[in-house]
Scaffold this active site. Structure first.
Site, PDB file in Angstrom:
ATOM      1  N   MET A 157       1.351   4.912   9.211  1.00 36.64           N
ATOM      2  CA  MET A 157       0.366   5.137   8.160  1.00 36.64           C
ATOM      3  C   MET A 157       0.223   6.642   7.984  1.00 36.64           C
ATOM      4  O   MET A 157      -0.193   7.338   8.909  1.00 36.64           O
ATOM      5  CB  MET A 157      -0.966   4.506   8.551  1.00 36.64           C
ATOM      6  CG  MET A 157      -1.966   4.530   7.434  1.00 36.64           C
ATOM      7  SD  MET A 157      -3.416   3.605   7.887  1.00 36.64           S
ATOM      8  CE  MET A 157      -4.428   3.908   6.467  1.00 36.64           C
ATOM      9  N   GLU A 205     -10.603  -7.567  -0.624  1.00 42.15           N
ATOM     10  CA  GLU A 205      -9.687  -8.267  -1.544  1.00 42.15           C
ATOM     11  C   GLU A 205      -8.545  -8.953  -0.802  1.00 42.15           C
ATOM     12  O   GLU A 205      -8.070 -10.020  -1.204  1.00 42.15           O
ATOM     13  CB  GLU A 205      -9.158  -7.306  -2.616  1.00 42.15           C
ATOM     14  CG  GLU A 205      -7.944  -6.437  -2.245  1.00 42.15           C
ATOM     15  CD  GLU A 205      -8.180  -5.432  -1.133  1.00 42.15           C
ATOM     16  OE1 GLU A 205      -9.358  -5.095  -0.867  1.00 42.15           O
ATOM     17  OE2 GLU A 205      -7.196  -4.979  -0.523  1.00 42.15           O
ATOM     18  N   ASP A 206      -8.108  -8.362   0.336  1.00 43.66           N
ATOM     19  CA  ASP A 206      -7.012  -8.971   1.108  1.00 43.66           C
ATOM     20  C   ASP A 206      -7.495 -10.219   1.854  1.00 43.66           C
ATOM     21  O   ASP A 206      -6.750 -11.195   1.971  1.00 43.66           O
ATOM     22  CB  ASP A 206      -6.366  -7.945   2.047  1.00 43.66           C
ATOM     23  CG  ASP A 206      -7.377  -7.076   2.781  1.00 43.66           C
ATOM     24  OD1 ASP A 206      -8.604  -7.317   2.647  1.00 43.66           O
ATOM     25  OD2 ASP A 206      -6.957  -6.169   3.517  1.00 43.66           O
ATOM     26  N   ARG A 220     -10.498   9.254   3.258  1.00 40.71           N
ATOM     27  CA  ARG A 220     -10.872   8.287   2.226  1.00 40.71           C
ATOM     28  C   ARG A 220     -10.952   8.975   0.863  1.00 40.71           C
ATOM     29  O   ARG A 220     -11.564  10.025   0.744  1.00 40.71           O
ATOM     30  CB  ARG A 220     -12.221   7.645   2.603  1.00 40.71           C
ATOM     31  CG  ARG A 220     -12.767   6.792   1.526  1.00 40.71           C
ATOM     32  CD  ARG A 220     -13.048   5.317   1.816  1.00 40.71           C
ATOM     33  NE  ARG A 220     -13.014   4.852   3.175  1.00 40.71           N
ATOM     34  CZ  ARG A 220     -12.034   4.118   3.690  1.00 40.71           C
ATOM     35  NH1 ARG A 220     -10.990   3.799   2.948  1.00 40.71           N
ATOM     36  NH2 ARG A 220     -12.099   3.696   4.931  1.00 40.71           N
ATOM     37  N   ASP A 222       0.367   4.120   1.419  1.00 36.16           N
ATOM     38  CA  ASP A 222       0.359   4.972   2.624  1.00 36.16           C
ATOM     39  C   ASP A 222       1.039   4.319   3.825  1.00 36.16           C
ATOM     40  O   ASP A 222       0.999   4.869   4.926  1.00 36.16           O
ATOM     41  CB  ASP A 222      -1.077   5.381   2.973  1.00 36.16           C
ATOM     42  CG  ASP A 222      -2.000   4.191   3.139  1.00 36.16           C
ATOM     43  OD1 ASP A 222      -1.543   3.034   2.951  1.00 36.16           O
ATOM     44  OD2 ASP A 222      -3.190   4.393   3.448  1.00 36.16           O
ATOM     45  N   TRP A 257     -13.079  -0.091  -1.560  1.00 39.50           N
ATOM     46  CA  TRP A 257     -12.222  -0.432  -0.433  1.00 39.50           C
ATOM     47  C   TRP A 257     -12.679  -1.706   0.292  1.00 39.50           C
ATOM     48  O   TRP A 257     -13.854  -1.834   0.640  1.00 39.50           O
ATOM     49  CB  TRP A 257     -12.184   0.752   0.558  1.00 39.50           C
ATOM     50  CG  TRP A 257     -11.229   0.537   1.686  1.00 39.50           C
ATOM     51  CD1 TRP A 257      -9.912   0.880   1.719  1.00 39.50           C
ATOM     52  CD2 TRP A 257     -11.524  -0.084   2.931  1.00 39.50           C
ATOM     53  NE1 TRP A 257      -9.364   0.506   2.917  1.00 39.50           N
ATOM     54  CE2 TRP A 257     -10.328  -0.095   3.683  1.00 39.50           C
ATOM     55  CE3 TRP A 257     -12.690  -0.650   3.485  1.00 39.50           C
ATOM     56  CZ2 TRP A 257     -10.249  -0.634   4.959  1.00 39.50           C
ATOM     57  CZ3 TRP A 257     -12.611  -1.194   4.760  1.00 39.50           C
ATOM     58  CH2 TRP A 257     -11.392  -1.177   5.481  1.00 39.50           C
ATOM     59  N   HIS A 267      -4.514  10.334   5.803  1.00 42.37           N
ATOM     60  CA  HIS A 267      -5.293  10.786   4.641  1.00 42.37           C
ATOM     61  C   HIS A 267      -6.756  10.521   4.901  1.00 42.37           C
ATOM     62  O   HIS A 267      -7.108   9.693   5.740  1.00 42.37           O
ATOM     63  CB  HIS A 267      -4.846  10.067   3.367  1.00 42.37           C
ATOM     64  CG  HIS A 267      -5.012   8.574   3.424  1.00 42.37           C
ATOM     65  ND1 HIS A 267      -6.177   7.940   3.048  1.00 42.37           N
ATOM     66  CD2 HIS A 267      -4.171   7.589   3.845  1.00 42.37           C
ATOM     67  CE1 HIS A 267      -6.021   6.623   3.209  1.00 42.37           C
ATOM     68  NE2 HIS A 267      -4.824   6.391   3.700  1.00 42.37           N
ATOM     69  N   ASP A 327       0.844  -1.196   0.000  1.00 45.66           N
ATOM     70  CA  ASP A 327       0.000   0.000   0.000  1.00 45.66           C
ATOM     71  C   ASP A 327       0.878   1.245   0.000  1.00 45.66           C
ATOM     72  O   ASP A 327       1.968   1.246   0.581  1.00 45.66           O
ATOM     73  CB  ASP A 327      -0.911   0.009   1.241  1.00 45.66           C
ATOM     74  CG  ASP A 327      -2.147  -0.855   1.033  1.00 45.66           C
ATOM     75  OD1 ASP A 327      -2.279  -1.464  -0.043  1.00 45.66           O
ATOM     76  OD2 ASP A 327      -2.982  -0.915   1.966  1.00 45.66           O
TER      77      ASP A 327
HETATM   78  C1  LIG Z   1       0.847   8.202  12.165  1.00 49.25           C
HETATM   79  O1  LIG Z   1       1.999   8.959  11.817  1.00 49.25           O
HETATM   80  C2  LIG Z   1       1.850   9.792  10.663  1.00 49.25           C
HETATM   81  C3  LIG Z   1       3.177  10.429  10.366  1.00 49.25           C
HETATM   82  O2  LIG Z   1       3.685  11.112  11.463  1.00 49.25           O
HETATM   83  C4  LIG Z   1       0.756  10.808  10.858  1.00 49.25           C
HETATM   84  O3  LIG Z   1       0.534  11.501   9.665  1.00 49.25           O
HETATM   85  C5  LIG Z   1      -0.518  10.106  11.257  1.00 49.25           C
HETATM   86  O4  LIG Z   1      -1.493  11.071  11.609  1.00 49.25           O
HETATM   87  C6  LIG Z   1      -0.262   9.172  12.460  1.00 49.25           C
HETATM   88  N1  LIG Z   1      -1.481   8.451  12.735  1.00 49.25           N
HETATM   89  C7  LIG Z   1      -1.976   8.346  13.969  1.00 49.25           C
HETATM   90  C8  LIG Z   1      -3.314   7.717  14.088  1.00 49.25           C
HETATM   91  O5  LIG Z   1      -1.365   8.757  14.928  1.00 49.25           O
END
Ligand SMILES: *[C@@H]1O[C@H](CO)[C@@H](O)[C@H](O)[C@H]1NC(C)=O
Length: 346
Positions: free
Chosen positions: A289, A262-263, A294, A199, A259, A292, A197
């Site tokens: 991650m 499939e996995d 959806r 992201d 979404w 972002h 993926d």
């Molecule tokens: C995980 O880390 C990323 C990069 O720092 C950040 O963009 C994202 O919001 C974080 N996710 C969570 C749920 O903390």
């Protein structure tokens, strides 16, 4: 008397003298002529010898160049060590808003057209990284920024393929990955495939991007889930399968649009083949991650539960062997091979 008539007028001695002169000039003329023949004769007979001499000379020169080359070229490459000495363990990842593509290119000088080969040893595996993608350029840039050095520290022979879905029909991650597998095999006989993926960025380079005797799931935890497995049997995000393992399950299903699901379908295929999913230790299989919302065009697939119910019946006919698509372009960019593909619509 013609020519001799003037001679009649000169004395007898004079006649002999003229005759002698004539004779001498004839002799001299013969001598020059035969001299030339001798000379040219020597020239012709000497030629093969000269050639032989030149040949031996050339052979000598060749062996000399070879010998000096041998001294110059490094000894034949040995297999890379079981554990790369370049690994650094857990790393602090950065996601700078100022990061530019050209910076990532200049940071990865050993990469050509998305491919890298370790310079000092023969890699233990040749791995194709497949990233399904559509308009997530920022995520892709962050991933490339971290993934290239990460894979180089693991001393892998690898190439990154980004498979772009053309058009604006609902996203189909699984079908794009099938396309990536088929397209990457046109370039090289990759032994191992990583389905990745865009992201998810790996945090620890001890999470090895290599294949095993069984399919591997590389994402145990991510910051978004407090580094816990999303649910028992989860097989998404980043997975590793050999060329043969993926062929044996007939790849992914092509029928999951939007979404999710499939996995899980791939997990069912793997389990139907009596294969067992392996996971690295939780402290290593950690990902960040990148945040972002959806994407439009990748809405939750509400049909996924029904589809999962029929995997056992359809997997032989729905997969790699039924994956029809139209390749729009294959661009060999510095950091990845960009495959744009029309995979149709639901
Ligand atoms: C995980 O880390 C990323 C990069 O720092 C950040 O963009 C994202 O919001 C974080 N996710 C969570 C749920 O903390």
């Amino acid at each position: 008397m013609g020519f001799f008539s003037p001679l009649c007028k000169i004395s007898r001695r004079g006649k002999y003298f003229v005759l002698l002169l004539l004779l001498l000039s004839v002799l001299a003329w013969i001598a020059t002529f035969s001299g030339e023949t001798v000379k040219s004769g020597r020239f012709f007979s000497a030629t093969p010898q000269t050639l032989i001499k030149e040949d031996t000379l050339r052979v000598k020169v060749n062996t000399w160049t070879e010998a000096t080359n041998l001294l110059k070229t490094p000894p034949p490459k040995v297999e890379c060590p079981q554990e790369s000495p370049l690994l650094q363990g857990a790393l602090k990842l950065s996601f700078e808003a100022s990061l530019k593509l050209k910076d990532v290119v200049s940071d990865n000088k050993g990469v050509t057209e998305g491919e890298y080969t370790p310079p000092d040893c023969t890699a233990r595996q040749s791995v194709a990284i497949l990233i399904p993608h559509r308009s997530r350029e920022r995520h892709l840039l962050y991933l490339l920024h971290h993934l290239h050095p990460f894979l180089q520290r693991q001393q892998l022979h690898y190439a990154i393929y980004v498979i772009q879905q053309a058009g604006d029909a609902t996203f189909n991650r699984a079908k794009l990955l099938n396309v990536g597998y088929l397209e990457a095999l046109k370039d090289y006989s990759w032994e191992c495939f990583i389905f990745h993926d865009v992201d998810l960025v790996p945090e620890n380079d001890h999470n090895l991007y290599v294949c095993d005797k069984q399919p591997k799931h590389l994402v145990v935890g991510r910051n978004a889930t407090g580094y816990k497995l999303r649910y028992k049997g989860y097989f998404g995000g980043v997975t590793a399968m050999t060329r043969e393992q993926f062929l044996q399950v007939n790849g992914f299903s092509n029928t999951y649009w939007g979404w999710g699901g499939e996995d899980d379908d791939l997990r069912i295929r793997v389990e139907l083949q009596k294969m067992k999913i392996l996971r690295p230790p939780a402290d290593v299989a950690r990902y960040t991650m990148v945040f972002h919302k959806r994407d439009s065009g990748n809405e939750i697939n509400k049909d996924r539960m029904r589809l999962l119910g029929r995997t056992q019946q359809v997997w032989r006919k729905d997969g790699l062997n039924s994956c029809s698509y139209k390749t729009m372009s294959v661009e060999r960019l510095p950091l990845y091979v960009n495959v744009t593909v029309d995979i149709g619509k639901p």
